[in-house]
Design an enzyme around this catalytic site. Structure first.
Site, PDB file in Angstrom:
ATOM      1  CD  GLU A 278      -6.924  -5.300   4.064  1.00  0.00           C
ATOM      2  OE1 GLU A 278      -6.319  -6.027   4.854  1.00  0.00           O
ATOM      3  OE2 GLU A 278      -6.623  -5.243   2.858  1.00  0.00           O
TER       4      GLU A 278
ATOM      5  CG  ASP B  34      -1.570  -1.174   1.627  1.00  0.00           C
ATOM      6  OD1 ASP B  34      -1.479  -2.156   0.873  1.00  0.00           O
ATOM      7  OD2 ASP B  34      -2.216  -1.184   2.690  1.00  0.00           O
TER       8      ASP B  34
HETATM    9  C1  FRU Z   1      -3.844  -3.681   2.773  1.00  0.00           C
HETATM   10  C2  FRU Z   1      -3.189  -4.092   4.052  1.00  0.00           C
HETATM   11  C3  FRU Z   1      -3.550  -3.137   5.168  1.00  0.00           C
HETATM   12  C4  FRU Z   1      -2.422  -3.283   6.144  1.00  0.00           C
HETATM   13  C5  FRU Z   1      -1.244  -3.506   5.234  1.00  0.00           C
HETATM   14  C6  FRU Z   1      -0.216  -4.445   5.780  1.00  0.00           C
HETATM   15  O1  FRU Z   1      -3.191  -4.112   1.634  1.00  0.00           O
HETATM   16  O2  FRU Z   1      -3.549  -5.415   4.396  1.00  0.00           O
HETATM   17  O3  FRU Z   1      -4.821  -3.372   5.720  1.00  0.00           O
HETATM   18  O4  FRU Z   1      -2.263  -2.169   6.955  1.00  0.00           O
HETATM   19  O5  FRU Z   1      -1.767  -4.025   4.010  1.00  0.00           O
HETATM   20  O6  FRU Z   1       0.933  -4.457   4.977  1.00  0.00           O
END
Ligand code: FRU
Length: 484
Positions: free
Chosen positions: A206, A24
């Site tokens: 998320e 992300d």
């Molecule tokens: C989304 C996610 C988020 C988390 C991060 C962990 O892709 O799962 O929810 O904070 O990636 O790397």
């Protein structure tokens, strides 16, 4: 001078770290002429691992420079996704008069607590920077928002809510969004929950974002909710809701689930802070379904191009639009433009799309079926098309080259055409190993990655029934490091 070989498939005008795993985009913020991109990063491997915040900066969101890692895991856990704000009024007290701090609000994910299954392993924490994002200090009072016992409790997106002079945190809490507010970023009160009974629930919620746009001069709020899995073409994707927000509660105008991007490779997208009237989003150009096994080395994953978000009304309903930012024009080479280009059967646009990077803009009044095909001499093809009977766009990557690394990868993805205009318009952005389709002013968007055996340097359009493009422009693009 030394020439370094290009890593296979590595994009040339999308951000990707030179080596190792990213997911992300995090903490995107514009400050004093610089765009900051932080991102989920694992500097010791090419698959997901203990998360750090990597860092890159740019003056234009197109040409990025990698910076030293901003945040490292600590005793409270890995550094998961989150946001950053310019604390203009120094509400946090981290800054000084005339020197507002940049404050990052992120999730601490404790792997030890996770194993104990207490459900309390994710908390929200702060870090601040007093040197324009170069170095970061974690707040000694972390975490600032402890976990009430919700196993997925993460990805805080914070913005200033001017009418009530308070910060609003939009947090993903498993199967819903929880809004919190704060006067100073340090103490948070729960305002409301949204979404248990709304939208898609094929997976965990998320990376949310709550952002204001305007429609006919009146404020309209968009709530972005990333979901994994459960996207329309499989795996991870981004749904959104359009409605009102009063500082406490979000109320959507309709119950219909809407999707920001129908391709499989735009996930965890959120917007930059502090960009004034512009609302700019970037996503992670991959999908949890196969992100860890895509055939790339030593790098793994890139971001999408930055996109300007807007609203458009169709049949009395408001939809989100995404369009590539104008800054990308710095990449443009000499365009080839045609008026009233008739395509019967097949029209070769170019066999010398040498870099594989280009932009294509076209308009077709009353369109019949057609497809844009990217190809090479190894029989690899990526097809981007429109189908009249289904009134749908599609991207077909079944023959795109390497697809066998994951059983769901080699597929054809479809997206409804939402526009009711009789003239179809579209913009395609192709980098080495990705295509981003923006149709009808960004009403229907698809982002897909692919891994051909050799660059796709051939480009043609086909239409069995014949079609006329009133405007057709092919623009070769320069790699970002050769632009400007
Ligand atoms: C989304 C996610 C988020 C988390 C991060 C962990 O892709 O799962 O929810 O904070 O990636 O790397």
């Amino acid at each position: 001078a030394t020439t370094t070989a290009r890593a296979e498939h590595r994009p040339r005008y999308h951000f990707s770290p030179k080596a190792h795993w990213m997911n992300d985009p995090n903490g995107m913020v514009y400050y004093k002429g610089t765009y900051h991109l932080f991102y989920q990063y694992y500097p010791d491997g090419s698959t997901w691992g203990p998360m750090h915040w990597g860092h890159a900066t740019s003056k234009d969101m197109v040409r990025w420079e990698e910076q030293p890692i901003a945040l490292y895991p600590d005793r409270l856990g890995y550094i998961f996704s989150g946001s950053a704000v310019v604390d203009v009024n120094n509400t946090s007290g981290f800054g000084k008069a005339g020197q507002p701090p940049l404050v990052a609000i992120f999730t601490h994910h404790d792997p030890v607590l996770e194993k104990q299954k207490t459900g309390k392993h994710e908390t929200q924490s702060l870090a601040y920077s007093l040197d324009e994002g170069k170095t970061w200090t974690k707040y000694a009072g972390n975490p600032v928002l402890p976990n009430p016992g919700i196993s997925d409790f993460r990805d805080p997106k914070v913005r200033w809510f001017e009418p009530q002079k308070k910060w609003i945190m939009t947090l993903a809490t498993k199967d819903r969004i929880t809004f919190y507010s704060s006067p100073n970023l340090k103490t948070w009160s729960r305002e409301s929950d949204f979404g248990r009974d709304r939208g898609a629930h094929g997976g965990v919620w998320e990376c949310p974002d709550l952002l204001p746009l305007t429609h006919n001069g009146k404020p309209v709020w968009v709530l972005i909710v990333n979901i994994n899995p459960g996207a329309p073409n499989g795996g991870s994707g981004t749904q959104y809701f359009v409605g009102d927000f009063d500082g406490k509660t979000f109320k959507p105008y309709t119950d219909k689930t809407k999707w920001m991007d129908y391709g499989t490779d735009n996930y965890a997208g959120v917007t930059f802070a502090n960009t004034g009237d512009r609302t700019i989003l970037m996503g992670w150009m991959s999908n949890w379904q196969y992100a860890g096994v895509v055939p790339t080395a030593p790098w793994r994953s890139a971001t999408t191009v930055p996109r300007t978000l807007g609203l458009r009304e169709v049949n009395k309903e408001l939809f989100l639009t995404s369009e590539p930012v104008e800054e990308l024009d710095v990449l443009n080479g000499e365009p080839i433009s045609m008026k009233n280009r008739k395509v019967e059967n097949r029209y070769e646009l170019t066999t010398q799309n040498e870099t594989g990077l280009f932009r294509l803009d076209l308009k077709a009044p009353n369109p019949t079926d057609f497809a844009i095909v990217l190809a090479n001499d190894r029989g690899n093809e990526v097809e981007i098309g429109y189908e009249k009977t289904a009134n749908a766009y599609y991207i077909d990557r079944t023959q795109s080259g390497k697809t066998g690394f994951e059983k769901g990868f080699g597929k054809r993805h479809i997206a409804p055409r939402l526009s009711t205009d009789s003239t179809l318009s579209l913009t395609l952005l192709v980098d080495v190993a990705s295509v981003e389709l923006f149709a009808d002013g960004g009403l229907t968007v698809m982002t897909d990655i692919f891994f051909p055996d050799k660059d796709l340097t051939r480009l043609f359009i086909k239409s069995a029934r014949g079609i006329t493009f009133t405007d057709l422009t092919y623009t070769p693009l320069k790699p970002a490091d050769e632009a400007g």
